[in-house]
Scaffold this active site. Structure first.
Site, PDB file in Angstrom:
ATOM      1  N   GLU A   1      -6.914   4.954   7.569  1.00 29.27           N
ATOM      2  CA  GLU A   1      -6.721   6.326   7.093  1.00 29.27           C
ATOM      3  C   GLU A   1      -7.974   6.908   6.517  1.00 29.27           C
ATOM      4  O   GLU A   1      -8.540   8.031   6.680  1.00 29.27           O
ATOM      5  CB  GLU A   1      -5.417   6.556   6.468  1.00 29.27           C
TER       6      GLU A   1
ATOM      7  N   ASN B   1       0.745  -1.208   0.093  1.00 27.15           N
ATOM      8  CA  ASN B   1       0.046   0.034   0.239  1.00 27.15           C
ATOM      9  C   ASN B   1       0.801   1.283  -0.053  1.00 27.15           C
ATOM     10  O   ASN B   1       1.608   1.564   0.923  1.00 27.15           O
ATOM     11  CB  ASN B   1      -0.873  -0.051   1.322  1.00 27.15           C
TER      12      ASN B   1
ATOM     13  N   SER C   1       3.308  -1.961  10.334  1.00 29.08           N
ATOM     14  CA  SER C   1       4.601  -1.935  10.595  1.00 29.08           C
ATOM     15  C   SER C   1       5.230  -3.250  10.270  1.00 29.08           C
ATOM     16  O   SER C   1       6.081  -3.972  11.097  1.00 29.08           O
ATOM     17  CB  SER C   1       4.961  -1.586  12.147  1.00 29.08           C
TER      18      SER C   1
ATOM     19  N   HIS D   1      -9.719   1.424   4.599  1.00 30.59           N
ATOM     20  CA  HIS D   1      -8.357   1.683   5.133  1.00 30.59           C
ATOM     21  C   HIS D   1      -8.736   2.528   6.570  1.00 30.59           C
ATOM     22  O   HIS D   1      -9.479   3.433   6.194  1.00 30.59           O
ATOM     23  CB  HIS D   1      -7.330   2.142   4.438  1.00 30.59           C
TER      24      HIS D   1
ATOM     25  N   GLU E   1      -5.516  -4.620  10.912  1.00 37.46           N
ATOM     26  CA  GLU E   1      -4.742  -3.677  10.712  1.00 37.46           C
ATOM     27  C   GLU E   1      -4.707  -2.882  12.343  1.00 37.46           C
ATOM     28  O   GLU E   1      -5.752  -2.032  12.066  1.00 37.46           O
ATOM     29  CB  GLU E   1      -4.551  -2.594   9.650  1.00 37.46           C
TER      30      GLU E   1
ATOM     31  N   LYS F   1       0.046   4.146  -0.400  1.00 38.59           N
ATOM     32  CA  LYS F   1      -0.557   5.647   0.000  1.00 38.59           C
ATOM     33  C   LYS F   1      -0.442   6.588  -0.917  1.00 38.59           C
ATOM     34  O   LYS F   1      -0.517   6.271  -2.175  1.00 38.59           O
ATOM     35  CB  LYS F   1      -0.275   5.727   1.316  1.00 38.59           C
TER      36      LYS F   1
ATOM     37  N   GLY G   1       2.412   2.425  10.644  1.00 35.64           N
ATOM     38  CA  GLY G   1       3.561   3.594  10.455  1.00 35.64           C
ATOM     39  C   GLY G   1       4.131   3.792  11.580  1.00 35.64           C
ATOM     40  O   GLY G   1       5.070   4.703  11.768  1.00 35.64           O
TER      41      GLY G   1
END
Ligand code: PGA
Length: 258
Positions: free
Chosen positions: A104, A13, A221, A102, A174, A15, A180
């Site tokens: 985000e 991904n 991560s 996702h 996730e 992003k 991250g």
């Protein structure tokens, strides 16, 4: 009859981290090493660049054993929806999978489980493989709600979804708070949550479909030092990689661990 274990699934991904030129450069470099090292014999790889890079990255993947994916989709196939991208266009550009829900997007774009549900239906209608992301925030985890939150996201996002016999659905667990961060969750914990996901699916889908057509992967991560421990823990059978997929050498090294 026991279901044969598929090759591990590795999805990147990217992003909004790369320009079109950077995406093409990275894709070319990855494809070249991926082919040279014959990694397709050991794993299935998919790349999800930013929307405007899809067409150019698709060119680099032509006749290569690497899937192209998008990072989002809209739930209508066409119409007056300014700024959105439909399943039809994604398919036209050569995508075969799409990341949906996702964290985000849930956080910044206020995506709900209902939207996730509609997006999954749209993807399946067009023959795209949905990669549905679920996961708890740090606060939800601290208050002991992890399993409840994940279970709700799975059930509300996927209730009523029917897979045709050749279709696959991916659920990416996730944990929001490790994305991250450079610090993944303990593989044993990810495995426990993956089992909760399977339990949540049992209420809404036939077991035979879950066994044969649904895969659960881990994201957050993932790097060279932990990828193997996640993949050795059933029902986990793949990873969704963000940061560690942005540099060819590092990402190839990660895949070479499998
Ligand atoms: P990360 O991102 O690997 O950088 O934590 C994963 C993701 O958000 O899918």
């Amino acid at each position: 009859m026991p279901v044969k274990r598929p090759k591990p699934l590795v999805l990147a991904n990217w992003k909004m981290n790369l320009s079109v030129a950077q995406s093409v450069k990275l894709s070319k470099s990855l494809v070249s090493s991926f082919t040279k090292k014959k990694l397709a014999d050991r794993l299935t790889l998919g790349l999800a660049p930013t929307f405007p890079a899809l067409a150019a990255v698709a060119e680099t993947l032509k006749r290569k054993p690497v899937m192209l994916g998008a990072q989002d989709i809209f739930w209508k196939p066409a119409g007056p929806f300014t700024g959105e991208v439909s399943s039809v266009v994604l398919k036209e550009l050569g995508a075969s999978f799409v990341i949906i829900g996702h964290s985000e997007r849930r956080q910044y774009m206020k995506e709900t489980d209902e939207m996730v549900h509609q997006k999954v239906q749209a993807a399946l209608t067009e023959g795209l493989m949905p990669v549905v992301c679920v996961g708890e925030t740090f606060a939800q985890r601290q208050s002991g709600q992890k399993d409840l939150v994940v279970s709700r996201q799975v059930q509300e996002g996927l209730r009523g979804v029917e897979l045709a016999s050749e279709q696959q659905l991916i659920i990416a667990y996730e944990p929001v708070w490790v994305i991250g961060s450079g610090q993944a969750v303990e593989p044993a914990e990810a495995q426990d949550t993956a089992k909760v996901i399977v339990q949540s699916l049992i209420d809404i889908m036939p077991t035979s479909v879950i066994e044969r057509q649904v895969r659960i992967i881990y994201g957050g991560s993932v790097d060279t030092s932990n990828i193997q421990s996640f993949l050795s823990r059933r029902p986990l059978s793949g990873v969704l990689v963000g940061g560690a997929s942005l540099e060819a050498k590092r990402f190839i090294e990660l895949m070479s661990k499998l």
